[in-house]
Design an enzyme around this catalytic site. Structure first.
Site, PDB file in Angstrom:
ATOM      1  N   VAL A  46     -28.096  24.536   6.109  1.00  0.00           N
ATOM      2  CA  VAL A  46     -27.797  23.105   6.037  1.00  0.00           C
ATOM      3  C   VAL A  46     -27.163  22.774   4.677  1.00  0.00           C
ATOM      4  O   VAL A  46     -26.258  21.946   4.596  1.00  0.00           O
ATOM      5  CB  VAL A  46     -29.075  22.256   6.257  1.00  0.00           C
ATOM      6  CG1 VAL A  46     -28.794  20.761   6.072  1.00  0.00           C
ATOM      7  CG2 VAL A  46     -29.657  22.513   7.647  1.00  0.00           C
ATOM      8  N   CYS A  47     -27.623  23.449   3.626  1.00  0.00           N
ATOM      9  CA  CYS A  47     -27.165  23.154   2.259  1.00  0.00           C
ATOM     10  C   CYS A  47     -25.639  23.170   2.104  1.00  0.00           C
ATOM     11  O   CYS A  47     -25.082  22.212   1.560  1.00  0.00           O
ATOM     12  CB  CYS A  47     -27.811  24.110   1.267  1.00  0.00           C
ATOM     13  SG  CYS A  47     -29.616  24.029   1.255  1.00  0.00           S
ATOM     14  N   PRO A  48     -24.936  24.193   2.573  1.00  0.00           N
ATOM     15  CA  PRO A  48     -23.486  24.164   2.375  1.00  0.00           C
ATOM     16  C   PRO A  48     -22.798  23.037   3.131  1.00  0.00           C
ATOM     17  O   PRO A  48     -21.785  22.507   2.668  1.00  0.00           O
ATOM     18  CB  PRO A  48     -23.003  25.536   2.860  1.00  0.00           C
ATOM     19  CG  PRO A  48     -24.099  26.066   3.711  1.00  0.00           C
ATOM     20  CD  PRO A  48     -25.369  25.458   3.185  1.00  0.00           C
TER      21      PRO A  48
END
Length: 187
Positions: A46-48
């Site tokens: 999810v972070c990128p």
């Protein structure tokens, strides 16, 4: 205790920005509006998507005089490696702060102690160094940069228009409210 309207705590960290390693401190965030986004870890899922979304909106934040700082418990070296290898993260032009000791993450109360990772915390800091917005998500729930932009505009509006408040779904240029006795029970 809520962090809203509290001053950010002192910190010093190494970061990656624009192909360089730079130092970032609490003083770096003062004097302008800042958004600090905490995320669990580099090279994840999810972070990128979130950091790319912020990168796609970065110019709009800058037009508002807002600087963005992304923070995880990874090192600034890991941030560089991620920037060099991920198409999504290559778009990031804002500062990626390394917090391997977790000191900054703990200062903002978003540390998951048993994992050594941050929750998805979003903080808007005014030029005086006070936290004006704080949102903390479960790590499975991604954020939306366009919604954050709306909230930044509302916070800036309220800061520059004492006595006015922004109602739900307020967008720039729309009507605000002036709380008064005459409004009680009329909304």
């Amino acid at each position: 205790m809520s962090l809203i309207n509290t001053e950010i705590k002192p910190f010093k960290a190494q970061a990656y920005k624009g192909g360089q390693f730079v130092e970032v401190t609490d003083a770096t965030l003062k004097g302008k509006w800042s958004v600090v986004v905490f995320y669990p870890a580099d090279f994840t899922f999810v972070c990128p998507t979130e950091l790319e979304d912020l990168a796609d909106h970065y110019e709009q934040f800058q037009k508002l005089g807002v600087e963005i700082y992304a923070v995880s418990t990874d090192t600034h070296f890991a941030h560089k490696a991620w920037h060099d290898t991920s198409d999504a993260i290559k778009k990031v032009q804002y500062t990626m702060v390394g917090d391997p000791t977790g000191a900054i993450t703990r200062n903002f109360d978003v540390m998951i102690e048993e994992e050594g990772l941050a929750l998805r915390g979003t903080f808007l800091i005014n030029p005086e160094g006070q936290i004006k917005l704080c949102e903390i998500h479960d790590n499975g729930i991604g954020r939306d940069a366009s919604e954050l932009l709306r909230k930044v505009k509302a916070a800036q509006y309220v800061a520059s228009h004492p006595g006015e408040v922004c109602p739900a779904k307020w967008k720039e240029g729309e009507k605000t409210l002036k709380p008064s006795l005459s409004l009680v029970g009329k909304i």
